[in-house]
Design a protein around this motif. Structure first.
Motif, PDB file in Angstrom:
ATOM      1  N   PRO A 375       0.222   4.476   3.181  1.00 40.80           N
ATOM      2  CA  PRO A 375      -0.660   6.054   2.783  1.00 40.80           C
ATOM      3  C   PRO A 375      -1.506   6.486   3.919  1.00 40.80           C
ATOM      4  N   HIS A 376      -1.521   7.571   3.997  1.00 39.37           N
ATOM      5  CA  HIS A 376      -2.535   8.330   4.993  1.00 39.37           C
ATOM      6  C   HIS A 376      -3.843   8.216   4.589  1.00 39.37           C
ATOM      7  N   VAL A 377      -4.410   8.208   3.415  1.00 42.39           N
ATOM      8  CA  VAL A 377      -5.795   7.997   2.968  1.00 42.39           C
ATOM      9  C   VAL A 377      -5.730   6.814   2.025  1.00 42.39           C
ATOM     10  N   THR A 378      -6.761   5.892   2.374  1.00 40.63           N
ATOM     11  CA  THR A 378      -7.314   4.728   1.372  1.00 40.63           C
ATOM     12  C   THR A 378      -8.599   4.826   0.924  1.00 40.63           C
ATOM     13  N   ILE A 379      -8.625   5.048  -0.492  1.00 39.65           N
ATOM     14  CA  ILE A 379     -10.174   5.058  -1.202  1.00 39.65           C
ATOM     15  C   ILE A 379     -10.359   3.878  -1.662  1.00 39.65           C
ATOM     16  N   VAL A 380     -11.328   3.330  -1.415  1.00 40.15           N
ATOM     17  CA  VAL A 380     -11.924   2.073  -2.199  1.00 40.15           C
ATOM     18  C   VAL A 380     -12.944   2.245  -3.028  1.00 40.15           C
ATOM     19  N   VAL A 381     -12.913   1.761  -4.276  1.00 38.83           N
ATOM     20  CA  VAL A 381     -14.053   1.984  -5.230  1.00 38.83           C
ATOM     21  C   VAL A 381     -14.410   0.586  -5.670  1.00 38.83           C
ATOM     22  N   SER A 382     -15.769   0.469  -5.078  1.00 43.73           N
ATOM     23  CA  SER A 382     -16.220  -1.058  -5.071  1.00 43.73           C
ATOM     24  C   SER A 382     -17.841  -0.729  -5.482  1.00 43.73           C
ATOM     25  N   ASP A 383     -18.400  -1.897  -5.636  1.00 49.79           N
ATOM     26  CA  ASP A 383     -19.966  -2.260  -5.887  1.00 49.79           C
ATOM     27  C   ASP A 383     -20.419  -2.389  -4.440  1.00 49.79           C
ATOM     28  N   GLY A 384     -19.708  -2.602  -3.447  1.00 44.77           N
ATOM     29  CA  GLY A 384     -20.021  -2.719  -2.091  1.00 44.77           C
ATOM     30  C   GLY A 384     -20.360  -4.183  -1.554  1.00 44.77           C
ATOM     31  N   ASP A 385     -20.504  -5.099  -2.407  1.00 41.83           N
ATOM     32  CA  ASP A 385     -20.676  -6.578  -2.323  1.00 41.83           C
ATOM     33  C   ASP A 385     -19.580  -7.125  -1.730  1.00 41.83           C
ATOM     34  N   THR A 386     -19.042  -6.817  -0.452  1.00 40.48           N
ATOM     35  CA  THR A 386     -17.686  -7.175  -0.038  1.00 40.48           C
ATOM     36  C   THR A 386     -17.702  -7.231   1.325  1.00 40.48           C
ATOM     37  N   PRO A 387     -17.085  -8.422   2.026  1.00 44.50           N
ATOM     38  CA  PRO A 387     -16.864  -7.953   3.321  1.00 44.50           C
ATOM     39  C   PRO A 387     -15.865  -6.917   3.659  1.00 44.50           C
ATOM     40  N   TRP A 388     -15.994  -6.422   4.859  1.00 41.78           N
ATOM     41  CA  TRP A 388     -15.208  -5.150   5.264  1.00 41.78           C
ATOM     42  C   TRP A 388     -14.297  -5.565   6.462  1.00 41.78           C
ATOM     43  N   PRO A 389     -13.214  -4.963   6.526  1.00 39.85           N
ATOM     44  CA  PRO A 389     -12.416  -5.144   7.998  1.00 39.85           C
ATOM     45  C   PRO A 389     -13.233  -4.733   9.230  1.00 39.85           C
ATOM     46  N   ASP A 390     -13.124  -5.587  10.329  1.00 39.72           N
ATOM     47  CA  ASP A 390     -13.468  -5.150  11.423  1.00 39.72           C
ATOM     48  C   ASP A 390     -12.797  -3.996  12.497  1.00 39.72           C
ATOM     49  N   ARG A 391     -11.782  -3.826  11.910  1.00 35.58           N
ATOM     50  CA  ARG A 391     -11.103  -2.806  12.633  1.00 35.58           C
ATOM     51  C   ARG A 391     -10.533  -1.697  11.579  1.00 35.58           C
ATOM     52  N   PRO A 392     -10.597  -0.634  11.937  1.00 40.93           N
ATOM     53  CA  PRO A 392      -9.844   0.394  11.142  1.00 40.93           C
ATOM     54  C   PRO A 392      -8.399   0.365  10.487  1.00 40.93           C
ATOM     55  N   PRO A 393      -8.250   0.563   9.270  1.00 41.57           N
ATOM     56  CA  PRO A 393      -6.735   0.352   8.799  1.00 41.57           C
ATOM     57  C   PRO A 393      -5.896   1.696   9.626  1.00 41.57           C
ATOM     58  N   ARG A 394      -4.784   1.491   9.084  1.00 42.86           N
ATOM     59  CA  ARG A 394      -3.779   2.554   9.825  1.00 42.86           C
ATOM     60  C   ARG A 394      -4.238   3.837   9.238  1.00 42.86           C
ATOM     61  N   SER A 395      -4.622   3.963   7.790  1.00 50.18           N
ATOM     62  CA  SER A 395      -4.981   5.187   7.071  1.00 50.18           C
ATOM     63  C   SER A 395      -6.384   5.563   7.237  1.00 50.18           C
ATOM     64  N   LYS A 396      -6.866   6.508   6.636  1.00 51.43           N
ATOM     65  CA  LYS A 396      -8.271   6.954   6.842  1.00 51.43           C
ATOM     66  C   LYS A 396      -9.052   6.215   5.551  1.00 51.43           C
ATOM     67  N   LEU A 397     -10.045   5.522   5.778  1.00 45.17           N
ATOM     68  CA  LEU A 397     -10.685   4.834   4.992  1.00 45.17           C
ATOM     69  C   LEU A 397     -12.111   5.628   4.283  1.00 45.17           C
ATOM     70  N   VAL A 398     -11.936   5.682   2.906  1.00 47.56           N
ATOM     71  CA  VAL A 398     -12.993   6.338   2.370  1.00 47.56           C
ATOM     72  C   VAL A 398     -13.718   5.056   1.238  1.00 47.56           C
ATOM     73  N   CYS A 399     -15.053   4.999   1.331  1.00 49.34           N
ATOM     74  CA  CYS A 399     -15.517   3.922   0.583  1.00 49.34           C
ATOM     75  C   CYS A 399     -16.551   4.437  -0.322  1.00 49.34           C
ATOM     76  N   VAL A 400     -16.183   4.263  -1.643  1.00 44.38           N
ATOM     77  CA  VAL A 400     -16.975   4.802  -2.865  1.00 44.38           C
ATOM     78  C   VAL A 400     -17.852   3.652  -3.452  1.00 44.38           C
ATOM     79  N   ILE A 401     -19.106   3.747  -3.213  1.00 42.51           N
ATOM     80  CA  ILE A 401     -20.125   2.480  -3.511  1.00 42.51           C
ATOM     81  C   ILE A 401     -20.440   2.728  -4.936  1.00 42.51           C
ATOM     82  N   VAL A 402     -20.395   1.996  -6.044  1.00 45.44           N
ATOM     83  CA  VAL A 402     -20.785   2.499  -7.263  1.00 45.44           C
ATOM     84  C   VAL A 402     -22.128   1.680  -7.604  1.00 45.44           C
ATOM     85  N   GLY A 403     -23.287   2.073  -7.806  1.00 46.20           N
ATOM     86  CA  GLY A 403     -24.395   1.698  -8.479  1.00 46.20           C
ATOM     87  C   GLY A 403     -25.112   0.593  -7.359  1.00 46.20           C
ATOM     88  N   ASN A 404     -25.102   0.711  -6.013  1.00 46.34           N
ATOM     89  CA  ASN A 404     -25.370  -0.062  -5.028  1.00 46.34           C
ATOM     90  C   ASN A 404     -25.693   0.750  -3.885  1.00 46.34           C
TER      91      ASN A 404
END
Length: 426
Positions: A375-404
């Motif tokens: 993909p060119h763009v990766t969109i993550v839909v999460s409550d945000g209680d998660t570890p995140w990668p230290d380095r950017p993926p090959r795609s552009k990362l969009v984080c959608v944090i729900v309720g937190n």
């Protein structure tokens, strides 16, 4: 109210007028005691012959002294009601709200709409007002609405070509409530830095503090049950005291579109289709923009509900559809800490909430990166209680944090982040 034009410039009150104003202000305070901070912040200025009372943006009250003292004066209780009315133009920031109307706007129509928004609440509180004041009912509208809705109603009525009463603006004939209400300035309106009886006007920051102080007093009075606090005034106080919320759907759409546009702008040179521009002896490549592919990674851990998933997904899918991304260029994957092999699904409604353990969205991001083609763009839909990668993926990362909202501060700096309230999709 009188339609006379102001005959002289603004001046300080005489001793007789000043004493009469003190009495009026005290009566206004007795009628609406929670307005104390505002009533005692207004700076009275006399404008003989103006025909009414008005305010400017710096909390100066321009009053026609004939309506304060003398044979044609309002009763003390009526004058106290008018004082509360003019204060409301400042409390409800009618001047700022007028700037958001379709420009240019009709000052005379806005004056009617703003007055109607105020007067029904004052009458509900038992405040006396002069005869003939504007109310929503007089405009053919329901009580306790917004000035913007009343304005639109009036404009639509006056734009009716079959209405014989449709006339041009009457701004020059009727005195208005002043620049503090979003209208034309009172004749001879004083400059911001001008002091009246040693008092400078109230600046914007101080005005904001006064509004908040009054809103707190309104809420406290409503909570104790003392006196009559109109429901419309309680809603106003709640609006002042509630922190402004970021329009999450607008932010999310903007970030999603930004990521897609950025990916689409990554043009490449190709010789498959030569450029139409040719040079002697040279074959020039043409430029080709990518067909953007998007992966959406859904957090299906126990902390995420179907409503939470739908809250983010409904907006994301709308944006992607508007940019022409669908079908084989859109991949949905579900992920939690226990599900090492994310599911690939075609519709968000088909997502299985596995509810296993915790959340590790690095698994889903890595799975999206491993897709072929990627993909060119990766969109993550999460409550945000998660570890995140230290380095950017090959795609552009969009984080959608729900309720937190707090978790939104922990997303990586290389990602675009938006927050969505929990249950917004229900």
């Amino acid at each position: 109210m009188s339609t006379a034009a102001a005959s002289t410039q603004a001046r300080p009150l005489t001793s007789e007028e000043r004493e009469a104003f003190r009495v009026v202000r005290l009566v206004a305070f007795q009628q609406m005691p929670y307005y104390a901070a505002g009533l005692f912040s207004l700076i009275p200025v006399a404008v003989p012959g103006y025909g009414t009372w008005a305010v400017d943006r710096w909390w100066r009250l321009y009053l026609d002294p004939e309506l304060l003292v003398g044979e044609s004066a309002w009763t003390v209780r009526e004058a106290g009601g008018v004082l509360c009315h003019e204060l409301n133009h400042l409390l409800r920031v009618h001047a700022e709200r007028a700037l958001a109307l379709p420009q240019p706007y009709r000052h005379d129509v806005w004056n009617l709409a703003a007055d109607a928004e105020i007067n029904d609440d004052l009458l509900d509180a038992g405040v006396e007002l002069p005869e003939g004041v504007v109310t929503p009912a007089a405009l053919g509208c329901a009580d306790h609405g917004l000035a913007e809705d009343y304005y639109e109603h009036l404009i639509n009525d006056q734009d009716n070509p079959d209405d014989p009463d449709d006339t041009a603006s009457a701004e020059d004939e009727e005195p208005g409530c002043g620049s503090g209400a979003g209208l034309a300035p009172v004749p001879g309106e004083l400059p911001p830095s001008h002091a009246v009886d040693g008092q400078n006007g109230v600046d914007e920051a101080t005005g904001g503090l006064i509004r908040r102080q009054i809103a707190e007093a309104v809420r406290e009075s409503a909570g104790t049950g003392r006196g009559t606090v109109p429901a419309g005034l309680q809603r106003w106080a709640d609006g002042v005291l509630t922190p402004p919320k970021v329009p999450w759907h607008r932010v999310l759409r903007s970030l999603t579109r930004q990521a897609v546009v950025e990916a689409a702008g990554r043009v490449q040179f190709t010789y498959t289709r030569p450029s139409r521009r040719q040079s002697p002896g040279l074959i020039l490549p043409s430029m080709r923009g990518p067909k953007v592919r998007v992966a959406i990674v859904l957090d299906t851990s126990a902390s995420m509900t179907s409503a939470d998933l739908l809250a983010g997904m409904s907006e994301i899918r709308g944006v992607l559809k508007s940019t022409g991304i669908s079908g084989d260029r859109l991949t949905l994957l579900t992920c939690d800490a226990a599900n090492g092999t994310p599911q690939r699904i075609s519709r968000v409604e088909n997502a299985v909430l596995t509810g296993g353990g915790g959340t590790d969205m690095r698994v889903g991001i890595a799975a999206a990166d491993a897709l072929r083609p990627p993909p060119h763009v990766t969109i993550v839909v999460s409550d945000g209680d998660t570890p995140w990668p230290d380095r950017p993926p090959r795609s552009k990362l969009v984080c959608v944090i729900v309720g937190n909202e707090h978790a939104a501060t922990r997303t990586p700096g290389f990602a675009l982040t938006a927050t969505v309230p929990s249950g917004a999709g229900s």
